[in-house]
Design a protein around this motif. Structure first.
Motif, PDB file in Angstrom:
ATOM      1  N   ARG A 159       0.828  -1.205   0.000  1.00 20.98           N
ATOM      2  CA  ARG A 159       0.000   0.000   0.000  1.00 20.98           C
ATOM      3  C   ARG A 159       0.865   1.260   0.000  1.00 20.98           C
ATOM      4  O   ARG A 159       1.833   1.354   0.745  1.00 20.98           O
ATOM      5  N   GLU A 160       0.459   2.203  -0.824  1.00 20.72           N
ATOM      6  CA  GLU A 160       1.179   3.469  -0.909  1.00 20.72           C
ATOM      7  C   GLU A 160       0.229   4.629  -0.648  1.00 20.72           C
ATOM      8  O   GLU A 160      -0.993   4.472  -0.661  1.00 20.72           O
ATOM      9  N   ASN A 161       0.783   5.791  -0.411  1.00 16.00           N
ATOM     10  CA  ASN A 161      -0.002   7.020  -0.206  1.00 16.00           C
ATOM     11  C   ASN A 161      -0.998   6.907   0.957  1.00 16.00           C
ATOM     12  O   ASN A 161      -2.116   7.429   0.887  1.00 16.00           O
ATOM     13  N   LEU A 162      -0.596   6.197   2.003  1.00 15.75           N
ATOM     14  CA  LEU A 162      -1.463   6.072   3.174  1.00 15.75           C
ATOM     15  C   LEU A 162      -1.347   7.316   4.048  1.00 15.75           C
ATOM     16  O   LEU A 162      -0.286   7.942   4.134  1.00 15.75           O
ATOM     17  N   LEU A 163      -2.450   7.678   4.695  1.00 23.31           N
ATOM     18  CA  LEU A 163      -2.413   8.748   5.679  1.00 23.31           C
ATOM     19  C   LEU A 163      -1.633   8.281   6.899  1.00 23.31           C
ATOM     20  O   LEU A 163      -1.438   7.074   7.094  1.00 23.31           O
ATOM     21  N   LYS A 164      -1.208   9.209   7.739  1.00 23.12           N
ATOM     22  CA  LYS A 164      -0.377   8.866   8.891  1.00 23.12           C
ATOM     23  C   LYS A 164      -1.047   7.813   9.776  1.00 23.12           C
ATOM     24  O   LYS A 164      -0.416   6.818  10.158  1.00 23.12           O
ATOM     25  N   GLY A 165      -2.315   7.998  10.099  1.00 27.92           N
ATOM     26  CA  GLY A 165      -3.033   7.044  10.946  1.00 27.92           C
ATOM     27  C   GLY A 165      -3.143   5.677  10.306  1.00 27.92           C
ATOM     28  O   GLY A 165      -2.997   4.648  10.967  1.00 27.92           O
ATOM     29  N   GLN A 166      -3.390   5.654   8.984  1.00 23.99           N
ATOM     30  CA  GLN A 166      -3.493   4.383   8.252  1.00 23.99           C
ATOM     31  C   GLN A 166      -2.139   3.669   8.225  1.00 23.99           C
ATOM     32  O   GLN A 166      -2.077   2.444   8.348  1.00 23.99           O
ATOM     33  N   LYS A 167      -1.079   4.456   8.055  1.00 24.76           N
ATOM     34  CA  LYS A 167       0.269   3.888   8.024  1.00 24.76           C
ATOM     35  C   LYS A 167       0.614   3.254   9.371  1.00 24.76           C
ATOM     36  O   LYS A 167       1.177   2.149   9.428  1.00 24.76           O
ATOM     37  N   GLU A 168       0.274   3.943  10.460  1.00 29.17           N
ATOM     38  CA  GLU A 168       0.545   3.409  11.794  1.00 29.17           C
ATOM     39  C   GLU A 168      -0.248   2.136  12.037  1.00 29.17           C
ATOM     40  O   GLU A 168       0.253   1.176  12.630  1.00 29.17           O
ATOM     41  N   GLU A 169      -1.503   2.132  11.583  1.00 25.89           N
ATOM     42  CA  GLU A 169      -2.338   0.935  11.740  1.00 25.89           C
ATOM     43  C   GLU A 169      -1.724  -0.244  10.995  1.00 25.89           C
ATOM     44  O   GLU A 169      -1.629  -1.353  11.520  1.00 25.89           O
ATOM     45  N   GLU A 170      -1.283   0.005   9.752  1.00 23.24           N
ATOM     46  CA  GLU A 170      -0.686  -1.053   8.954  1.00 23.24           C
ATOM     47  C   GLU A 170       0.580  -1.592   9.622  1.00 23.24           C
ATOM     48  O   GLU A 170       0.802  -2.810   9.663  1.00 23.24           O
ATOM     49  N   GLU A 171       1.402  -0.692  10.153  1.00 20.30           N
ATOM     50  CA  GLU A 171       2.649  -1.119  10.795  1.00 20.30           C
ATOM     51  C   GLU A 171       2.370  -2.000  12.006  1.00 20.30           C
ATOM     52  O   GLU A 171       3.055  -3.000  12.233  1.00 20.30           O
ATOM     53  N   ARG A 172       1.355  -1.635  12.807  1.00 20.75           N
ATOM     54  CA  ARG A 172       1.010  -2.456  13.974  1.00 20.75           C
ATOM     55  C   ARG A 172       0.504  -3.829  13.544  1.00 20.75           C
ATOM     56  O   ARG A 172       0.854  -4.847  14.132  1.00 20.75           O
ATOM     57  N   LEU A 173      -0.329  -3.840  12.506  1.00 27.89           N
ATOM     58  CA  LEU A 173      -0.859  -5.102  11.998  1.00 27.89           C
ATOM     59  C   LEU A 173       0.258  -6.005  11.497  1.00 27.89           C
ATOM     60  O   LEU A 173       0.336  -7.188  11.851  1.00 27.89           O
ATOM     61  N   LEU A 174       1.169  -5.438  10.687  1.00 24.62           N
ATOM     62  CA  LEU A 174       2.251  -6.231  10.106  1.00 24.62           C
ATOM     63  C   LEU A 174       3.268  -6.669  11.160  1.00 24.62           C
ATOM     64  O   LEU A 174       3.936  -7.691  11.000  1.00 24.62           O
ATOM     65  N   GLN A 175       3.366  -5.915  12.252  1.00 27.63           N
ATOM     66  CA  GLN A 175       4.230  -6.336  13.365  1.00 27.63           C
ATOM     67  C   GLN A 175       3.636  -7.533  14.099  1.00 27.63           C
ATOM     68  O   GLN A 175       4.350  -8.418  14.573  1.00 27.63           O
ATOM     69  N   ALA A 176       2.307  -7.559  14.213  1.00 28.21           N
ATOM     70  CA  ALA A 176       1.643  -8.602  14.991  1.00 28.21           C
ATOM     71  C   ALA A 176       1.588  -9.938  14.265  1.00 28.21           C
ATOM     72  O   ALA A 176       1.675 -10.998  14.885  1.00 28.21           O
ATOM     73  N   ILE A 177       1.456  -9.897  12.940  1.00 25.70           N
ATOM     74  CA  ILE A 177       1.211 -11.116  12.162  1.00 25.70           C
ATOM     75  C   ILE A 177       2.265 -12.207  12.385  1.00 25.70           C
ATOM     76  O   ILE A 177       1.913 -13.369  12.631  1.00 25.70           O
ATOM     77  N   PRO A 178       3.584 -11.906  12.288  1.00 25.86           N
ATOM     78  CA  PRO A 178       4.576 -12.983  12.449  1.00 25.86           C
ATOM     79  C   PRO A 178       4.449 -13.731  13.777  1.00 25.86           C
ATOM     80  O   PRO A 178       4.651 -14.946  13.835  1.00 25.86           O
ATOM     81  N   LEU A 179       4.119 -13.012  14.831  1.00 29.13           N
ATOM     82  CA  LEU A 179       3.980 -13.605  16.162  1.00 29.13           C
ATOM     83  C   LEU A 179       2.914 -14.703  16.172  1.00 29.13           C
ATOM     84  O   LEU A 179       3.066 -15.733  16.833  1.00 29.13           O
ATOM     85  N   PHE A 180       1.836 -14.504  15.413  1.00 30.21           N
ATOM     86  CA  PHE A 180       0.734 -15.450  15.404  1.00 30.21           C
ATOM     87  C   PHE A 180       0.876 -16.519  14.325  1.00 30.21           C
ATOM     88  O   PHE A 180       0.203 -17.546  14.364  1.00 30.21           O
ATOM     89  N   CYS A 181       1.756 -16.282  13.342  1.00 29.42           N
ATOM     90  CA  CYS A 181       2.029 -17.310  12.337  1.00 29.42           C
ATOM     91  C   CYS A 181       2.967 -18.383  12.883  1.00 29.42           C
ATOM     92  O   CYS A 181       2.913 -19.536  12.465  1.00 29.42           O
ATOM     93  N   PHE A 182       3.837 -17.986  13.821  1.00 32.92           N
ATOM     94  CA  PHE A 182       4.721 -18.930  14.508  1.00 32.92           C
ATOM     95  C   PHE A 182       4.551 -18.740  16.014  1.00 32.92           C
ATOM     96  O   PHE A 182       5.472 -18.276  16.705  1.00 32.92           O
ATOM     97  N   PRO A 183       3.370 -19.106  16.548  1.00 33.34           N
ATOM     98  CA  PRO A 183       3.120 -18.887  17.973  1.00 33.34           C
ATOM     99  C   PRO A 183       3.887 -19.843  18.873  1.00 33.34           C
ATOM    100  O   PRO A 183       3.964 -19.634  20.080  1.00 33.34           O
ATOM    101  N   ASP A 184       4.450 -20.902  18.286  1.00 35.73           N
ATOM    102  CA  ASP A 184       5.091 -21.939  19.081  1.00 35.73           C
ATOM    103  C   ASP A 184       6.572 -21.675  19.335  1.00 35.73           C
ATOM    104  O   ASP A 184       7.379 -22.602  19.435  1.00 35.73           O
TER     105      ASP A 184
END
Length: 470
Positions: free
Chosen positions: A84-109
């Motif tokens: 995604r490009e041209n995101l607003l600041k709030g949208q960018k922060e939301e995306e960063e938090r989401l993408l940070q969380a995903i790896p943790l739950f893909c390899f929870p073990d």
């Protein structure tokens, strides 16, 4: 490892905040908190999870294991579609938090991995909840990339706000098939999927996809007719637990207690927890909900508020050592309850409990039932009928003002129940967040939010009238 530690601290802060909220605010408490975007209100099941016409998914990411300086492996996103490009600041922060969380739950073990030559692929899912209660679902396929020699598994994860496990499992089948050819073949398939509208219940969408040496394929994706059953496989629950234990779990969930499920396989945990949550239809579990708890978040079980979580069996001793409050702990491997509050047998009215038990046992003894759709329909019917008979008269106790707003008359609603045992249960149930959320939606409009539930209420009253007249 610093990013993993920061994510762990972030989730723990979210859980502590949720425990301090007032009751109404508590409904937007989350099992984790990857974003703050407002996408809907808690309990708006139909508009958030089942709305036709919107995108199938938000992201497809590949999570791979990367070696760290201490010799361990840490999950990292190595591929993302779309970028995604041209995101607003709030949208960018939301995306960063989401993408940070995903790896943790893909390899929870955890991160104690080693390269292997064989690995059985597995499908599981996780849920990420925003502070406003809206949820995103991660559909995962963990597999071993094609090749020779020892390799590390990777996870293909589709992030969507749509709840339809069967449909996304089929999409992941197609992704895995293309992965064995080349990563480059995945992109056009997912692009075609992203450009297609999510079908209405019972409808089919056809995706054209080109595969080298095979030509163009037509892939048909069909939603079940009963939309409220499309994110569930009750068979997974029935294969591991007796009907008697399922009713104990249902009784605990209905009163919004703390529930911990244990199994080693991620697919078993996610399927069984989704099934338990689906037993509550037309109500929605509104508290902490983590089908697979990452190893670094095991102290979630110390949370004083209600939760429904899945934990790998290897962590059993660590869980039991935690200073947790009363909870129901269910062993899905052995099909038994490890720890209970002690009153589970007495929560549900005995007459209705026996009728539900008979219905579930009838299913277990019926060798003619084969398809998952048939199993889902039969199991769901038993629990929907329970709610029909307990609270199906709710609409007649909403008082409507001239401006069109409704007010629920709780006292009159409870008083209208003739059976003392039924009334005793309902007086407890009306104090739950799930009932409050349901009534809040009902007070907004004379048109019922859950059409299927309303249909069952109408059928029940018609059958009662027919019995009286005959």
């Amino acid at each position: 490892m610093a990013s993993m530690a920061s994510m762990s601290n972030f989730f723990r802060r979210s859980l502590r905040r949720s425990g301090r909220r007032e009751r109404k605010e508590e409904t937007s408490a989350a099992e984790n908190n990857p974003s703050h975007a407002s996408q809907g209100k808690p309990g708006e099941r139909s508009s958030v999870l089942y709305c036709a016409g919107q995108f199938f998914f938000e992201y497809l990411v590949v999570v791979s294991l990367k070696k760290t300086s201490d010799g361990r492996y840490e999950p990292k996103i190595t591929y993302q579609f779309p970028k995604r490009e041209n995101l607003l600041k709030g949208q960018k922060e939301e995306e960063e938090r989401l993408l940070q969380a995903i790896p943790l739950f893909c390899f929870p073990d955890g991160n104690n991995w080693a390269p292997v030559t064989e690995f059985t692929s597995e499908t599981f899912s996780f849920v990420l909840t925003n502070v406003d209660g809206s949820r995103k679902i991660g559909y995962c396929r963990r597999l071993l990339p094609s090749g020779r020699g020892v390799r590390l598994p990777e996870v293909f994860c589709i992030i969507s706000c749509l709840g339809c496990f069967g449909l996304f499992s089929k999409i992941l089948d197609e992704v895995e098939k293309r992965r064995q050819i080349s990563m480059a073949v995945i992109y056009p398939f997912m692009q075609g999927l992203r450009e297609s509208p999510f079908p209405a219940p019972g409808k089919t969408v056809t995706i054209k996809s080109f595969i080298p040496e095979s030509g163009t394929e037509l892939i048909e994706l069909t939603r079940p007719v009963d939309a409220h059953l499309e994110h569930v496989e009750f068979q997974a629950l029935l294969q591991r637990l007796s009907p008697h234990l399922i009713l104990h779990i249902f009784a605990s969930a209905v009163l919004e207690r703390r529930l911990i499920f244990l199994a080693e396989e991620l697919s078993v945990l996610s399927q069984c927890i989704h099934a338990v949550a689906a037993l509550l239809y037309p109500f929605t579990w509104a508290h902490t909900y983590i089908p697979v708890v990452p190893e670094c978040l095991l102290d979630t079980v110390c949370c004083p508020t209600p939760f429904m979580v899945g934990i790998q069996m290897r962590h059993l001793e660590r869980v039991l050592d935690q200073p947790m409050e009363e909870a129901l702990i269910v062993d899905l491997c052995e099909g038994k309850i490890i720890r209970a509050v002690g009153d589970e047998e007495e929560i549900l009215p005995i007459k209705l409990q026996n009728e539900m038990l008979t219905s579930l046992n009838r299913h277990n003894n019926n060798n003619n039932v084969h398809t998952s759709e048939q199993v889902n329909a039969l199991v769901s019917e038993a629990f929907v009928q329970f709610f029909v008979r307990m609270v199906g008269h709710y609409a007649s106790h909403i008082k409507w003002s001239k401006n069109g707003s409704g007010t629920f008359q709780e006292r009159a609603f409870c008083k209208a129940i003739a059976s003392k045992t039924n009334r005793k249960f309902v007086k407890k149930f009306v104090k739950t967040n799930m009932f409050s959320l349901f009534i809040e939606e009902a007070e907004k409009s004379r048109i019922p939010q859950e059409a299927y539930f309303q249909q069952k209420i109408t059928e029940y009253h018609e059958q009662k009238k027919h019995r009286r007249d005959s």
